[in-house]
Design a protein around this motif. Structure first.
Motif, PDB file in Angstrom:
ATOM      1  N   LEU A 173      -9.666  -0.747   3.471  1.00  0.00           N
ATOM      2  CA  LEU A 173      -8.925  -1.795   2.499  1.00  0.00           C
ATOM      3  C   LEU A 173     -10.036  -2.448   1.617  1.00  0.00           C
ATOM      4  N   CYS A 193       2.887  -2.717  -2.786  1.00  0.00           N
ATOM      5  CA  CYS A 193       2.338  -4.065  -3.572  1.00  0.00           C
ATOM      6  C   CYS A 193       2.900  -5.067  -2.824  1.00  0.00           C
ATOM      7  N   GLY A 251      -6.195  -7.535   3.914  1.00  0.00           N
ATOM      8  CA  GLY A 251      -4.895  -7.135   4.245  1.00  0.00           C
ATOM      9  C   GLY A 251      -4.745  -6.425   5.344  1.00  0.00           C
ATOM     10  N   LYS A 252      -5.579  -6.051   6.284  1.00  0.00           N
ATOM     11  CA  LYS A 252      -5.428  -5.025   7.507  1.00  0.00           C
ATOM     12  C   LYS A 252      -4.126  -5.658   8.247  1.00  0.00           C
ATOM     13  N   LEU A 311      -0.929   0.665  -2.644  1.00  0.00           N
ATOM     14  CA  LEU A 311      -1.417   1.528  -1.612  1.00  0.00           C
ATOM     15  C   LEU A 311      -0.491   2.669  -1.502  1.00  0.00           C
ATOM     16  N   LEU A 348      -0.969  -5.069   6.372  1.00  0.00           N
ATOM     17  CA  LEU A 348      -0.442  -3.487   6.220  1.00  0.00           C
ATOM     18  C   LEU A 348       0.319  -3.211   7.848  1.00  0.00           C
ATOM     19  N   LEU A 407      -2.264  -6.394  -1.133  1.00  0.00           N
ATOM     20  CA  LEU A 407      -2.203  -4.994  -0.869  1.00  0.00           C
ATOM     21  C   LEU A 407      -1.586  -4.348  -2.472  1.00  0.00           C
TER      22      LEU A 407
END
Length: 472
Positions: free
Chosen positions: A469, A262, A293-294, A274, A297, A271
């Motif tokens: 996402l 998170c 949020g790519k 996940l 991440l 995120l």
């Protein structure tokens, strides 16, 4: 001459080490919506600098009587912000009070009705309280374009407006630009790397080829004569497959494990819970809308985000925060992204930019051995840019810079290749070449791939897993 024309007559310009090979004779007339196209390094940006008066002419004449000219160059820039600040501190400085929010970046607006209309058109109302440094590439483009339109220009020059936008954002921007063109109140010049990005509202195309402005054709005439080569990459494929393995394997078969991750910034969740496992040799496509949020991440995977220490994350069989250094993680990862491109403002020779990938530095602080420089030159040759090895990085076109940064990602023969919009800003020929390079590299034993793109056709055939996402 019409009062709204822009005319270059026998114009010659030299900008640092760059020049067009022949004098330019070109006119942009009222009512024309123009696309400027050409390969990476052909001279498109120099032509724009000549049209706008940014580059002084050595001879010839520029007549530009457009009252309000505005140029927007979408090269992933945060304006006056220091580039190293963005790349090194985006993930750990966002809670500071001195980081501006979007509303503060708008400045004083005289036409509130226009502002509200543009905020609605670009769906930017939800972003007004968001910190600028947290904007995704697509969100940043919307903000830059909206600020330009608030100036009520008569002519708007936009460099690569569609790169990095998800499909919905591209369609929205296309509709907005078409509506502006139809209104008759705004003339546009779009500089495009992708030939399939030429919108229907474009009336004329100017091609720049081998540093020569070929001329202006109607859109229909240009497309009817367009021929795209399909080179044979079989030799390139075999050369990459034959590379020896340069790194020792890690223990276990998992490259990445995220458990219930998170990530939040203030009130905004990026995120949420996940779970994700990437095993050795898997090839993943990572997709999602702009702002989903790519990049966040990927910052966890590449050990750039300090919030990773507070999460249950294991990389190459070791849990984050159990004593491994950032450099132990990074030595296994080859990485390129729009964020890296916007940060890389070192004016070193191009081969030194490539060599900086050997030690994951911004700039070259440790002199490589001769055999390492040979590897760097080999990858530049594979990318088709070996002839640029001594050119200062900042004199290269944006596409040529991207090819250098791609070579930088491959140069240490990484076990995990993390490519965020790798074909971003490349012309049609170079997109096909780099796609084949990615495919060939990923076919080698135990190579693991994570690739982000908003164009499904850019994904290599080896992709066998998909993570999408959702925006929170």
């Amino acid at each position: 001459m019409n009062n709204d024309a822009i005319i270059l007559t026998d114009a010659v310009c030299r900008n640092k080490d760059i020049a067009l090979n022949e004098p330019v004779n070109l006119s942009l007339l009222p009512g024309e919506q123009v696309a400027i196209v050409g390969e990476n390094g052909a001279g498109k940006s120099l032509l724009i600098d000549m049209l706008t008066g940014k580059s002084r002419l050595a001879s010839g004449e520029l007549i530009a009587s457009v009252g309000r000219m505005r140029s927007v160059a979408f090269r992933d820039s945060y304006g006056g912000a220091d580039a190293n600040y963005y790349y090194q501190q985006r993930w750990n400085q966002t809670e500071q009070d001195d980081v501006p929010i979007v509303a503060e970046q708008m400045g004083k607006v005289s036409d509130e009705a226009l502002l509200n209309k543009l905020l609605e058109m670009f769906n930017l109302h939800p972003m007004l309280q968001k910190k600028v440094i947290l904007l995704s590439s697509g969100e940043l483009r919307k903000l830059q374009l909206m600020k330009a339109l608030l100036d009520k220009p008569q002519l708007l020059i936009i460099d690569n407006p569609f790169i990095g936008l998800d499909i919905d954002a591209r369609q929205l921007l296309m509709q907005i630009l078409a509506k502006m063109a139809d209104s008759g109140r705004l003339q546009m010049v779009l500089v495009l790397s992708r030939l399939d990005d030429i919108p229907p509202f474009i009336t004329h195309v100017v091609e720049v080829k081998d540093r020569v402005v070929v001329g202006k054709l109607s859109r229909e005439a240009y497309l009817s004569t367009l021929q795209i080569a399909h080179p044979d990459y079989s030799d390139l494929h075999q050369r990459i497959l034959a590379l020896p393995d340069a790194n020792e394997a890690w223990e276990g078969d998992e490259a990445i494990r995220l458990n219930n991750v998170c990530i939040r910034y203030g009130e905004r969740t990026i995120l949420h819970q996940l779970d994700w496992v990437v095993k050795r040799g898997e090839k993943w496509a990572l997709t999602g809308a702009n702002g989903s949020g790519k990049s966040t991440l990927l910052s966890l995977i590449c050990a750039d985000n300090p919030q990773g220490y507070a999460q249950d994350i294991s990389l190459f069989g070791r849990k984050r925060g159990t004593g491994e250094s950032i450099w132990e993680i990074k030595k296994r990862i080859g990485y390129v992204s729009p964020e890296m491109h916007r940060a890389y403002q070192k004016n070193l020779p191009a081969i030194e930019i490539v060599a900086s990938g050997l030690h994951d530095s911004i700039g070259l602080y440790k002199r490589p051995r001769p055999e390492q420089m040979g590897i760097c030159l080999w990858w530049m040759e594979v990318m088709g840019i070996a002839s640029l090895h001594n050119r200062p990085f900042l004199t290269l076109s944006s596409g040529e810079q991207r090819l250098c940064l791609l070579a930088r990602a491959f140069v240490k023969d990484p076990q995990l290749l993390v490519l965020d919009e790798p074909l971003h800003g490349l012309d049609t020929y170079n997109r096909r070449r780099v796609k084949q390079i990615i495919e060939s590299f990923a076919c080698r034993k135990d190579k693991t791939l994570i690739m982000v793109t908003h164009y499904e056709e850019e994904l290599p055939a080896c992709i066998n897993h998909h993570l999408r996402l959702q925006k929170h």
